[in-house]
Write an enzyme that holds these catalytic residues in place. Sequence first.
Site, PDB file in Angstrom:
ATOM      1  N   HIS A   1     110.093  91.184  69.714  1.00 46.62           N
ATOM      2  CA  HIS A   1     109.416  91.541  68.457  1.00 46.62           C
ATOM      3  C   HIS A   1     110.135  92.669  67.707  1.00 46.62           C
ATOM      4  CE1 HIS A   1     106.200  88.850  69.387  1.00 46.62           C
ATOM      5  NE2 HIS A   1     105.804  89.523  70.449  1.00 46.62           N
TER       6      HIS A   1
ATOM      7  N   ASP B   1     108.439  82.466  74.937  1.00 45.82           N
ATOM      8  CA  ASP B   1     107.282  83.364  75.028  1.00 45.82           C
ATOM      9  C   ASP B   1     106.113  82.791  74.219  1.00 45.82           C
ATOM     10  OD1 ASP B   1     106.885  86.640  75.606  1.00 45.82           O
ATOM     11  OD2 ASP B   1     105.703  85.893  73.910  1.00 45.82           O
TER      12      ASP B   1
ATOM     13  N   HIS C   1     104.368  84.269  72.139  1.00 39.94           N
ATOM     14  CA  HIS C   1     104.394  84.798  70.779  1.00 39.94           C
ATOM     15  C   HIS C   1     105.736  84.502  70.103  1.00 39.94           C
ATOM     16  CE1 HIS C   1     101.658  87.444  73.150  1.00 39.94           C
ATOM     17  NE2 HIS C   1     100.887  87.312  72.084  1.00 39.94           N
TER      18      HIS C   1
ATOM     19  N   ASP D   1     103.952  84.400  79.096  1.00 43.90           N
ATOM     20  CA  ASP D   1     102.551  84.546  78.661  1.00 43.90           C
ATOM     21  C   ASP D   1     101.981  83.272  78.037  1.00 43.90           C
ATOM     22  OD1 ASP D   1     104.392  85.077  76.671  1.00 43.90           O
ATOM     23  OD2 ASP D   1     103.438  86.922  75.967  1.00 43.90           O
TER      24      ASP D   1
HETATM   25 ZN   LIG Z   1     104.458  87.415  74.238  1.00 39.88          ZN
END
Ligand SMILES: [Zn+2]
Length: 347
Positions: free
Chosen positions: A159, A194, A196, A283
């Site tokens: 991120h 991931d 996200h 995740d």
């Molecule tokens: Zn994540």
Amino acid sequence: MMYAYFSDDQLRHHGQTFMVAGEPKPIPEVPERAEILTTAVKRLGLDLREPGDFGMGPIAAIHAPEYLKFLQTIHDEWKAAGGSDLVVPSIHPFDRMGPYPRSHIGKAGFHLGDTSCPVSKTTWQSAYASAQAAIAAARDVRDHGQKSAYALCRPPGHHASRDIAGGFCYLNNSAIAAQELRAKYDRVAILDVDLHHGNGTQHIFYTRDDVMTLSIHADPGVFYPFFWGHAEERGEDAGLGFNHNFPLPLGSGNDVFLAALDRALSMIDHFSADAVVIALGLDASQDDPFGGLAVTPAGFAEIGKKIGGVKLPTVLVQEGGYVSNTLAENLFQFVSAFRATIAESPE
Ligand SMILES: [Zn+2]
């Protein structure tokens, strides 16, 4: 032998709380994650090593000088100005047209994208060590003839953009590893699995055609990072067509994830990638506290097998994946299936 890289300095950062829907919640990106993942590394029989220190060069190849200075100095500056023990942003610029902020509050809002990436006294030390693990793994593959290597990066990185932290991430370890690989390989793909969207990685390479970025993740219309990760984001200028997003409906399980993975892998093949970085978040697990997707341990084995089947030099960089009763199992399943497949001789 496959090597894994990690150092104890990576355990020192601990962010405490962040804001979720108006309430302070504990930050789940805790040092314990690394200890749990280490148990899987040992069970896998990987050779777990300290990365050594490759200096600032590979980090500065990705991140802006003022941002790196900020991460190293803002805590002292904040404390000296009467701030608390954690640097947390309270105001953000809605564009970046003005001059660089002079105040500690302004700098925090300029470089910290949300409340989940506070800077403590030990944050830089841990983020720097995490990046060194990624560099060590990349150099195993680039310089030492290894087919693959694993970097147990914590804090994670995907991120973080060129000069903005976000989502528990400070230095973009996957991007740093990819840039290291570029010194030898003409075309590098970063595949982010991931839960996200890898918004920082996308942003860093958005106008480039030498590093293809691909991300499979929960639909950002309803999930962090909210503003990026849609299928329409395909890159710009020379990078147009070199960024691919695969947003999945919340709750998607193995079949939907694996179908997206097949599409992503065919794009990597079409790109004629010479080497691959896997932004290895775990995740998307059905047991992860974020609860966005529903991949099972057997699903992670299948993901590892398909990625190993690409048979390119591959650097595995740990991203997310939070404390649950299958966190270690998911890493074990992914890496053991990956290794078994990449070790097979090409057909
Ligand atoms: Zn994540």
